[in-house]
Design a protein around this motif. Structure first.
Motif, short mmCIF file in Angstrom:
data_model
loop_
_atom_site.label_atom_id
_atom_site.label_comp_id
_atom_site.label_asym_id
_atom_site.label_seq_id
_atom_site.Cartn_x
_atom_site.Cartn_y
_atom_site.Cartn_z
N ASP A 311 0.85 -1.18 0.00
CA ASP A 311 0.00 0.00 0.00
C ASP A 311 0.89 1.24 0.00
O ASP A 311 2.01 1.19 0.50
CB ASP A 311 -0.83 0.05 1.30
CG ASP A 311 -1.95 -0.98 1.32
OD1 ASP A 311 -2.48 -1.30 0.24
OD2 ASP A 311 -2.30 -1.46 2.41
N ASN A 352 -4.51 -2.94 2.85
CA ASN A 352 -5.77 -2.19 3.00
C ASN A 352 -6.38 -1.78 1.69
O ASN A 352 -7.59 -1.67 1.56
CB ASN A 352 -5.52 -0.92 3.84
CG ASN A 352 -5.08 -1.27 5.23
OD1 ASN A 352 -5.51 -2.29 5.77
ND2 ASN A 352 -4.20 -0.46 5.80
N ASN A 353 -5.53 -1.50 0.69
CA ASN A 353 -6.06 -0.92 -0.54
C ASN A 353 -6.49 -1.96 -1.58
O ASN A 353 -6.89 -1.59 -2.67
CB ASN A 353 -5.01 0.00 -1.17
CG ASN A 353 -5.12 1.41 -0.61
OD1 ASN A 353 -5.77 1.61 0.41
ND2 ASN A 353 -4.52 2.37 -1.28
N GLY A 355 -8.43 -3.78 -3.89
CA GLY A 355 -9.78 -3.56 -4.40
C GLY A 355 -10.38 -2.21 -4.04
O GLY A 355 -11.54 -1.93 -4.32
N LYS A 356 -9.60 -1.34 -3.40
CA LYS A 356 -10.15 -0.05 -2.96
C LYS A 356 -9.46 1.17 -3.54
O LYS A 356 -10.08 2.22 -3.67
CB LYS A 356 -10.05 0.04 -1.43
CG LYS A 356 -10.91 -0.96 -0.69
CD LYS A 356 -10.73 -0.78 0.80
CE LYS A 356 -11.21 -2.00 1.56
NZ LYS A 356 -10.57 -2.13 2.86
N GLY A 357 -8.18 1.09 -3.82
CA GLY A 357 -7.48 2.30 -4.29
C GLY A 357 -6.09 1.94 -4.77
O GLY A 357 -5.79 0.78 -5.03
N ASP A 380 -4.18 0.86 -9.82
CA ASP A 380 -5.41 1.18 -9.11
C ASP A 380 -6.13 -0.12 -8.80
O ASP A 380 -6.59 -0.83 -9.71
CB ASP A 380 -6.27 2.09 -9.98
CG ASP A 380 -7.48 2.60 -9.22
OD1 ASP A 380 -7.91 1.93 -8.26
OD2 ASP A 380 -8.00 3.67 -9.58
N THR A 382 -8.95 -0.63 -7.81
CA THR A 382 -10.38 -0.67 -8.15
C THR A 382 -10.59 -0.88 -9.64
O THR A 382 -11.69 -1.13 -10.08
CB THR A 382 -11.08 0.65 -7.77
OG1 THR A 382 -10.47 1.70 -8.52
CG2 THR A 382 -10.96 0.93 -6.29
#
Ligand code: ZN
Length: 401
Positions: A311, A352-353, A355-357, A380, A382
């Motif tokens: 991340d 943490n990221n 699939g999110k950022g 990315d 996402t």
């Protein structure tokens, strides 16, 4: 020692011949016990320089030769066993040994008071004086890697019970750790004040040594963490000697090209070499979005490619979350080196990221002489799609960790 003798008696003659050298008689009974299952290591062509550095108003902490020797020999075994388990043979960092079985620790006395060599003042002055000492004693410089120990300061802030004040970090091919009165392997794994303190500082010693042997921060996959505990080059400095702590396959791949792990004399870290040419990187999501596949083609100078997923931010000391995926290269028909790396998302769920950022993949390109280059691909999390295009990288030399 008793256990060792018993093991030899029951193992029969062939095992006797293959047994490693006996534990020195002056080592503590606890060290002999911890070293009872030691393995015979392949001989390294280069040895780690172990330096004990003191200011001109300080003396080394009592009995440092035995204490530090026991701690280093145990750590050499630990690294060797981890390398063996990861398929690189019984190889560890070489140590220069004295006839009595102690490690050849170079006692270097600084030109100035101990306060001139504090943590805050950084390593520059110390390394300069060590370099000057090597010039006067060239036969004692046995590799490009130095491990520097310094005794704790003794003042209102620091003492043997709360050691500190001196440098404690890896710095290129040099690393720093500290010494104090009870820094002794007899406390290893004990739930006592000295036992907890030992895990803190011996774990730090083992981890910083890793940095001084070229290792970046890197953790293992979810599966490996479950099987083996905590990766030494992640947070293993807090668990070493207390709960299971391991070297990841990524760390072992890097160590396999480290100078002091080399079993043959050959030049290392030829940084004037050209940056490896990266011909193509293919990046695709497979298994219905469950994994990422990378195919990397480079020129033939690269022997290993390692993907580190993490991340943001990606800078040093904010990279403890990196998870490594190493790959050996195969030769293609047109003379290139090819690495195929699969990153199952189920193995990096701690990020943490996912699939999110934005996330990053650093690609480390390692040559057989240990020279390493790094290139970062941000992506990315996402918008992962099949066939995502990646620009051709221009890797940078990766020598400071
Ligand atoms: Zn570190």
């Amino acid at each position: 020692m008793y256990k060792y003798i018993l093991a030899m008696l029951t193992a029969g003659v062939p095992a006797l011949l293959a047994a490693p050298a006996p534990v020195p008689a002056h080592f503590s009974p606890r060290a002999a016990e911890l070293l009872a299952d030691r393995i015979e290591l392949e001989e390294s062509a280069y040895q780690l320089n172990v330096v004990y550095f003191v200011g001109n108003d300080y003396e080394p902490t009592a009995d440092y030769e035995r204490r530090i020797s026991e701690l280093l020999v145990y750590l050499q075994q630990y690294y060797g066993k981890e390398m063996d388990r990861n398929g690189f043979g019984k190889r560890s960092f070489g140590l220069s040994m004295l006839p009595n079985g102690n490690v050849n620790i170079l006692l270097i006395r600084g030109k100035e008071k101990h306060t001139e060599y504090s943590y805050d003042r950084g390593p520059g002055k110390i390394l300069k004086e060590i370099e000057a000492w090597y010039k006067e004693h060239p036969e004692q410089k046995r590799s490009q890697h130095s491990f520097v120990l310094m005794p704790t300061f003794q003042n209102e802030q620091y003492s043997d019970k709360s050691p500190g004040g001196v440098p404690f970090y890896g710095y290129g091919r040099d690393c720093f750790a500290l010494d104090y009165k009870e820094f002794d392997i007899r406390h290893l794994g004990q739930d006592t004040e000295w036992g907890r303190l030992l895990t803190k500082w011996y774990g730090g010693f083992a981890h910083e040594l890793g940095h001084g042997l070229n290792l970046p921060h890197v953790g293992g996959t979810k599966t490996l963490d479950k099987e083996r505990g905590t990766a030494l080059m992640k947070n293993g400095n807090y668990t070493f000697g207390y709960s299971p702590t391991y070297l990841t396959p990524t760390s072992c791949h890097i160590l396999s090209c480290c100078e002091v792990f080399s079993t043959e004399k050959k030049p290392h870290y030829a940084e004037e070499e050209p940056v490896p040419a990266v011909h193509s990187i293919k990046f695709r999501v497979a298994q219905s979005g469950k994994e990422l596949k990378l195919m990397v083609d480079t020129d033939a100078s690269v022997s290993q490619v390692i993907a580190l997923v993490q991340d943001p931010p990606y800078s040093v000391n904010q990279d403890y979350d990196a998870i490594g995926f190493p790959a050996e290269m195969t030769k293609t028909k047109d003379g290139l080196s090819r690495a195929k790396i699969t990153i199952p998302f189920s193995e990096i769920t701690a990020l943490n990221n996912l699939g999110k950022g934005e996330m990053g993949i650093d690609l480390l390109f390692q040559k057989p002489d240990g020279t390493r280059y790094r290139w970062t691909i941000p992506f990315d999390g996402t918008k992962l799609e099949a066939g995502t295009k990646i620009p051709t990288p221009q890797p940078q030399l990766d020598s400071g960790y």
